[in-house]
Scaffold this motif. Structure first.
Motif, PDB file in Angstrom:
ATOM      1  N   GLY A 172      43.931  28.735  34.619  1.00 36.77           N
ATOM      2  CA  GLY A 172      43.938  28.907  33.633  1.00 36.77           C
ATOM      3  C   GLY A 172      42.757  29.457  32.758  1.00 36.77           C
ATOM      4  O   GLY A 172      42.167  30.484  32.067  1.00 36.77           O
ATOM      5  N   ARG A 173      41.453  29.866  33.728  1.00 39.00           N
ATOM      6  CA  ARG A 173      40.583  30.330  33.463  1.00 39.00           C
ATOM      7  C   ARG A 173      40.745  31.980  34.291  1.00 39.00           C
ATOM      8  O   ARG A 173      41.903  32.025  35.238  1.00 39.00           O
ATOM      9  CB  ARG A 173      39.873  30.331  34.921  1.00 39.00           C
ATOM     10  N   TRP A 174      39.673  33.248  33.181  1.00 38.47           N
ATOM     11  CA  TRP A 174      39.875  34.334  33.411  1.00 38.47           C
ATOM     12  C   TRP A 174      39.422  34.461  35.286  1.00 38.47           C
ATOM     13  O   TRP A 174      38.538  34.023  34.958  1.00 38.47           O
ATOM     14  CB  TRP A 174      39.208  35.158  32.186  1.00 38.47           C
ATOM     15  N   LEU A 175      40.001  35.563  35.755  1.00 42.23           N
ATOM     16  CA  LEU A 175      39.031  35.866  36.737  1.00 42.23           C
ATOM     17  C   LEU A 175      39.497  37.678  36.750  1.00 42.23           C
ATOM     18  O   LEU A 175      39.585  38.231  36.258  1.00 42.23           O
ATOM     19  CB  LEU A 175      40.062  35.654  37.516  1.00 42.23           C
ATOM     20  N   CYS A 176      37.587  38.050  37.562  1.00 39.95           N
ATOM     21  CA  CYS A 176      37.841  39.642  37.673  1.00 39.95           C
ATOM     22  C   CYS A 176      38.298  39.961  39.596  1.00 39.95           C
ATOM     23  O   CYS A 176      37.097  39.507  39.890  1.00 39.95           O
ATOM     24  CB  CYS A 176      36.711  39.606  37.111  1.00 39.95           C
ATOM     25  N   VAL A 177      39.167  40.826  39.442  1.00 40.83           N
ATOM     26  CA  VAL A 177      39.096  41.126  41.134  1.00 40.83           C
ATOM     27  C   VAL A 177      38.337  42.191  40.909  1.00 40.83           C
ATOM     28  O   VAL A 177      38.751  43.194  40.343  1.00 40.83           O
ATOM     29  CB  VAL A 177      40.370  40.647  41.562  1.00 40.83           C
ATOM     30  N   LEU A 178      38.208  43.157  42.255  1.00 35.66           N
ATOM     31  CA  LEU A 178      36.846  43.494  42.456  1.00 35.66           C
ATOM     32  C   LEU A 178      36.800  43.894  43.652  1.00 35.66           C
ATOM     33  O   LEU A 178      36.945  43.296  45.056  1.00 35.66           O
ATOM     34  CB  LEU A 178      36.201  43.632  41.277  1.00 35.66           C
ATOM     35  N   LEU A 179      35.770  45.490  43.546  1.00 34.14           N
ATOM     36  CA  LEU A 179      35.588  45.794  45.145  1.00 34.14           C
ATOM     37  C   LEU A 179      34.382  45.071  45.444  1.00 34.14           C
ATOM     38  O   LEU A 179      33.619  45.206  44.152  1.00 34.14           O
ATOM     39  CB  LEU A 179      35.890  47.202  45.314  1.00 34.14           C
ATOM     40  N   GLY A 180      33.988  45.494  46.538  1.00 33.68           N
ATOM     41  CA  GLY A 180      32.375  44.839  46.827  1.00 33.68           C
ATOM     42  C   GLY A 180      32.784  45.078  48.675  1.00 33.68           C
ATOM     43  O   GLY A 180      33.264  45.366  49.483  1.00 33.68           O
ATOM     44  N   VAL A 181      30.968  45.029  49.280  1.00 37.18           N
ATOM     45  CA  VAL A 181      30.981  45.721  50.500  1.00 37.18           C
ATOM     46  C   VAL A 181      30.293  43.553  51.070  1.00 37.18           C
ATOM     47  O   VAL A 181      29.619  44.029  50.122  1.00 37.18           O
ATOM     48  CB  VAL A 181      30.322  47.216  51.057  1.00 37.18           C
TER      49      VAL A 181
END
Length: 502
Positions: free
Chosen positions: A261-270
């Motif tokens: 139920g939590r909002w999440l953000c998938v994103l790129l990184g290094v």
């Protein structure tokens, strides 16, 4: 509560986009000039991810067969609408902006329809397309606009900001000329737009600051999908620039409600290393972080490093190749075949310095990593290599009489050779933490290249790993480790890869 591992997906997996359907999460990422193109990972719990297939599995779906280095499959958006999966992507310097559909995210996917301008003359010209629908079914493609003419020099005014068109998906034709939307806070290269309707408001989330150390995510809100949009007071919502965080270049995100139920953000990184954290060996990977809402605006938490345990991959080639195997501008079955429990590669006159080498490999997934292959070179010459592109690769090669290690660094070549009179050799390519010779470590890692011949190990070379990092190569991809042939036929009977992120 769900444990958020970071990286979420290890190794070269940039530009993530995610959609939730019937309790499953489906993640798509970029592949550039590699085929099969656009991997789809699936998870129920956001902890264990399975590669279930690719979008581009047939010749012609992408124009990646002939794209220049850095071109090809750029930045997909995956969505689900009216019972079907939809994916839009730019095949950069290839076919153009494409729309794919599938009933099952594992595939098969459609051949890909070109999204053309209102007069039908050419593809809508831009990158990082998003697809969304309003309540009455109108389809919107929102993208990062570029000028159609001239060199795409980041120091020249060729960027048009975030743009949008309404599209008829029956004909894949834009119903209007591109309109400009909100393009961020003024940082360079506004890109990676994603459009969402949440609790009656429309949100436009973008990346800005460039995909390097200044990368960031910002967001704006409006009453409808066409805006006008007002930027959030806390923009940018997340950026690692000028911080000591172990994950840098964080940006290019997509929002989803997680399994708990939590909002999440998938994103790129290094994950850069060295004394000044200057070199990212594996390129851009996929990460995840928590999102909280306050007064109608999201907040994105800094990305925390939380690697999984190490892995071991042991392949004996008695079964068909799994979906992790990729090749450069052609499909693995074009460069290799299985024969009596061995993987056989037949040379065609190309080398790793060519655009279409006889090469098949897997992404390097761990910062500390070693691959060992057993190679039969009785009928040819070939070896084991780690590749960023045609100008940056490190290889160890056998021909039945000798073994040779080579470092190809932007047109410079160094090589080391030892006698090895044997048709069957074990080749070893390892990425290990550097052995510091001074007070400050000045590289990401070191390559160790060796061969075992008739039970005797021959250590050939140690190569500075910084030269195969995204910062030195200026590549959008990452390290891919694989086997290759340059003359005759070579046969691989075993592949063992072990790695960890300690």
């Amino acid at each position: 509560m769900t444990t958020l591992h970071n990286p979420l997906v290890n190794g070269f997996h940039p530009d993530p986009s995610i959609v939730a359907v019937d309790g499953w999460y489906y993640l798509a990422t970029s592949t550039f000039e590699y085929l099969p193109g656009i991997p789809i990972h699936r998870s129920k719990d956001f902890e264990t991810w399975e590669l279930i297939g690719h979008v581009a599995t047939r010749p012609g779906q992408l124009g990646a067969e002939s794209v220049p280095t850095g071109g090809g499959a750029w930045a997909p958006t995956i969505r689900h609408h009216d019972g079907r999966f939809h994916l839009v992507i730019t095949d950069a310097m290839g076919r153009g902006m494409l729309h794919f559909t599938a009933d099952d995210a594992a595939g098969p996917w459609s051949d890909g329809d070109l999204i053309v301008m209102a007069d039908g003359s050419e593809s809508v010209f831009g990158i990082d397309p998003d697809i969304a629908w309003d309540a009455d079914g109108t389809c919107y493609i929102t993208f990062s606009g570029l000028l159609l003419s001239g060199d795409l020099d980041p120091n020249a005014p060729t960027h048009l900001g975030i743009q949008q068109v309404r599209v008829d998906l029956d004909t894949h034709t834009a119903l209007e000329a591109p309109r400009s939307l909100w393009s961020g806070t003024g940082l360079m290269f506004p890109e990676a737009p994603h459009l969402y309707e949440i609790d009656g408001s429309w949100y436009l989330m973008i990346a800005e600051g460039g995909t390097e150390r200044g990368h960031a995510i910002s967001i704006a809100r409006g009453d409808g999908p066409e805006g006008p949009f007002e930027g959030a007071p806390g923009n940018p919502l997340v950026s690692a620039r000028s911080t000591p965080r172990p994950i840098q270049n964080t940006g290019h995100g997509d929002l989803v409600v997680g399994p708990d139920g939590r909002w999440l953000c998938v994103l790129l990184g290094v994950r850069p290393r060295s004394g000044t954290r200057a070199f990212s060996a594996l390129g851009r990977e996929t990460f995840v972080t928590e999102v909280t809402w306050r007064d109608g605006w999201p907040g994105i938490a800094p990305v925390e490093l939380n690697p999984r345990p190490g892995t071991r991959v042991d392949v004996d080639f008695s079964a068909p190749l799994d979906a992790e195997w990729i090749s450069v501008r052609r499909f693995p079955d074009e460069v290799c075949r299985r024969d009596d429990g061995r993987l056989v590669l037949t040379a065609d006159g190309s080398t790793l310095a060519d655009a279409r080498p006889v090469f098949v490999g897997r992404r390097q997934e761990h910062l500390t990593n070693e691959v060992t292959v057993r190679l039969d070179v009785s009928a040819g010459t070939g070896g084991l290599a780690v590749r960023y592109d045609e100008r940056f690769f490190v290889e160890i090669e056998a021909d039945g009489q000798s073994v040779t290690a080579r470092a190809h660094i932007g047109g410079l070549l160094q090589e080391w050779t030892a006698a090895a009179a044997s048709n069957v050799v074990d080749l070893h390519l390892a990425s290990r933490p550097p052995q510091a010779a001074a007070a400050m470590v000045t590289t990401s890692d070191e390559f160790h290249l060796a061969a075992t011949v008739d039970g005797t190990r021959i250590d050939l070379a140690r190569v500075d790993g910084r030269f195969l990092s995204s910062e030195v190569t200026e590549s959008f991809t990452g390290r891919v480790i694989g086997v290759y042939a340059v003359s005759g036929e070579v046969a691989v009977s075993s592949w063992v890869a072990e790695g960890h992120d300690g």
